[in-house]
Design an enzyme around this catalytic site. Structure first.
Site, PDB file in Angstrom:
ATOM      1  N   ARG A  46       0.848  -1.193   0.000  1.00 24.59           N
ATOM      2  CA  ARG A  46       0.000   0.000   0.000  1.00 24.59           C
ATOM      3  C   ARG A  46       0.884   1.244   0.000  1.00 24.59           C
ATOM      4  O   ARG A  46       0.620   2.218  -0.674  1.00 24.59           O
ATOM      5  CB  ARG A  46      -0.956   0.011   1.201  1.00 24.59           C
ATOM      6  N   TYR A  98     -16.276  18.335 -14.668  1.00 25.63           N
ATOM      7  CA  TYR A  98     -16.606  16.918 -14.703  1.00 25.63           C
ATOM      8  C   TYR A  98     -17.634  16.609 -13.608  1.00 25.63           C
ATOM      9  O   TYR A  98     -17.445  16.982 -12.450  1.00 25.63           O
ATOM     10  CB  TYR A  98     -15.321  16.108 -14.504  1.00 25.63           C
ATOM     11  N   ASP A 170      -7.118  20.208 -13.431  1.00 22.68           N
ATOM     12  CA  ASP A 170      -7.488  18.889 -13.937  1.00 22.68           C
ATOM     13  C   ASP A 170      -7.140  18.893 -15.418  1.00 22.68           C
ATOM     14  O   ASP A 170      -7.815  19.518 -16.233  1.00 22.68           O
ATOM     15  CB  ASP A 170      -8.986  18.645 -13.707  1.00 22.68           C
ATOM     16  N   LYS A 195      -8.192   8.078 -19.077  1.00 25.55           N
ATOM     17  CA  LYS A 195      -8.508   8.670 -20.379  1.00 25.55           C
ATOM     18  C   LYS A 195      -7.279   8.631 -21.301  1.00 25.55           C
ATOM     19  O   LYS A 195      -6.838   7.563 -21.639  1.00 25.55           O
ATOM     20  CB  LYS A 195      -9.047  10.086 -20.165  1.00 25.55           C
TER      21      LYS A 195
HETATM   22  C1  LIG Z   1     -12.966  10.894 -15.961  1.00 25.96           C
HETATM   23  C2  LIG Z   1     -12.604  12.169 -15.378  1.00 25.96           C
HETATM   24  C3  LIG Z   1     -12.332  12.286 -14.016  1.00 25.96           C
HETATM   25  C4  LIG Z   1     -12.468  11.123 -13.061  1.00 25.96           C
HETATM   26  O1  LIG Z   1     -11.559  10.101 -13.321  1.00 25.96           O
HETATM   27  P1  LIG Z   1     -11.829   8.558 -12.985  1.00 25.96           P
HETATM   28  O2  LIG Z   1     -10.543   7.907 -13.389  1.00 25.96           O
HETATM   29  O3  LIG Z   1     -13.005   8.107 -13.776  1.00 25.96           O
HETATM   30  O4  LIG Z   1     -12.092   8.484 -11.524  1.00 25.96           O
HETATM   31  C5  LIG Z   1     -11.947  13.525 -13.535  1.00 25.96           C
HETATM   32  N1  LIG Z   1     -11.862  14.601 -14.340  1.00 25.96           N
HETATM   33  C6  LIG Z   1     -12.116  14.523 -15.650  1.00 25.96           C
HETATM   34  C7  LIG Z   1     -12.010  15.746 -16.497  1.00 25.96           C
HETATM   35  C8  LIG Z   1     -12.509  13.317 -16.224  1.00 25.96           C
HETATM   36  O5  LIG Z   1     -12.795  13.252 -17.522  1.00 25.96           O
END
Ligand SMILES: *Cc1c(COP(=O)(O)O)cnc(C)c1O
Length: 381
Positions: A46, A98, A170, A195
């Protein structure tokens, strides 16, 4: 080192125990010690895992940061950042963000006394007067999801620095290939590596990259203390995805440009949202802070009609109807009922997120096939 070399080499060395050129999947929960406290830097998985360590170094290099801290998902990464705040603190955030991020702030953290405030940041200079004595974190998403609004990272960071407020960007939609917020003054960068970074729609993983040891130590502490760590197999898959990040994003951007142009000329299509258009708000900011305009395109119909949108959504064959983005395959989505269903309709409508808005995540297929797919779907409306 340039980006295309970094994705292959930065932070990645042949495995020290065997020379394996690819980082092995260290599928272990613990590590044998020679004597109490006498170990090779790894005690319990962990806290630390060698596959994860390599991924963290690679991500830090891609964002021109010093430290990468990986989590089991993008939202787990954001959750760790929220845990650095205290009751009474305020997060000033972009209003078109998001859905999961909005939900985390409002549904999970507000009951604990944190406050979220969601504002339009397209005019970056206007945020100065929004900052209160309780504002501890500015949360920026750019390009935003799904309206693809562009926010001036440099300007926001200049204002935040003056007011001694932290900024996290982000960077999921741009990927580190297109945009590096730490270079523009941000304190933290967040990625849903699910992504573009992973890029093959086969892994859920998140990361935060920072420049200072102070922030890194706080985040490593939370990573270990709360335990939302990614497994070694997921770290391996992400490392594998990273090697082609630049090639994939480059091709996807090229396709997106062609598709945005095609849509903008289509008689059945209404507004098209694509930061590469000269008349897209803050197009000049996008040109300055991004290497290309990304591979996300949203569009609307003249009339805000859910039925028309549904017909198109049901009739594409190459564009798969699914949540998520940033994979090699093209996806089509309906933010109002899918990714943004957790945002109240009134809030959505304020930013133009209508019931007929469609979002495309453009993949790396041959663009003629993608255009033909959209064309045949438009024939049914
Ligand atoms: C998908 C996404 C998230 C969250 O990510 P996960 O890996 O699904 O938890 C946060 N911000 C943006 C812009 C996203 O597209």
């Amino acid at each position: 080192m340039k980006f295309g070399t970094k994705v292959i080499h930065a932070g990645i060395e042949p495995d020290p125990s065997t020379g394996a050129i690819m980082t092995p999947i260290y599928q272990t929960s613990t590590y044998v010690q020679n004597a109490p406290g006498d170990h090779k830097g790894y005690e319990y998985a962990r806290t630390k895992n060698p596959t994860r360590t390599v991924l963290e170094k690679s991500l830090a290099a891609l964002e021109n940061g010093k430290h990468g801290i990986c989590f089991s998902s993008g939202l787990a990464a954001m959750d760790a950042i929220m845990k650095m705040l205290k009751p009474g603190d305020e997060v000033l955030s972009t209003n078109d963000l998001y859905g999961g991020s909005y939900r985390l702030i409002t549904k999970v953290y507000e009951p604990f006394g944190l406050k979220g405030r969601f504002v339009n940041m397209q005019d970056a200079s206007a945020i100065e007067k929004q900052i209160t004595k309780n504002t501890k974190l500015i949360w920026v998403e750019t390009p935003t999801n799904p309206m693809l609004s562009i926010i001036d990272i440099k300007k926001i960071c200049q204002i935040a620095k003056k007011k001694k407020v932290m900024v996290c960007v982000d960077n999921t939609f741009a990927s580190p290939y297109l945009q590096n917020p730490l270079d523009l003054g941000a304190d933290m960068v967040l990625h849903s590596a699910t992504k573009y970074i992973g890029g093959h729609s086969d892994v859920i993983l998140g990361a935060v990259v920072v420049k200072t040891k102070k922030l890194a130590d706080q985040l490593y502490f939370i990573q270990n203390a709360t335990g939302a760590v990614p497994g070694p197999q997921d770290c391996f898959l992400t490392l594998r995805g990273i090697k082609t990040l630049h090639v994939r994003v480059e091709q996807a951007c090229r396709n997106a440009k062609r598709i945005a142009k095609y849509l903008s000329k289509h008689p059945k299509v209404g507004k098209v949202y694509y930061p590469g258009f000269k008349d897209h708000p803050n197009h000049d900011v996008a040109s300055a802070q991004m290497r290309n305009y990304g591979a996300m395109v949203s569009f609307d119909f003249e009339k805000d009609d859910f039925k028309t949108a549904t017909k198109v959504l049901k009739n594409t064959h190459l564009f798969a109807l699914a949540e998520s983005l940033g994979g090699v395959e093209s996806l089509i989505g309906h933010p109002a009922t899918m990714t943004h269903a957790s945002i109240p309709r009134k809030e959505r409508m304020k930013v133009g997120l209508t019931d007929s808005l469609i979002r495309l995540s453009i993949g790396i297929e041959d663009v003629e096939d993608l255009i033909n797919d959209l064309e045949q779907a438009f024939e049914v409306i």
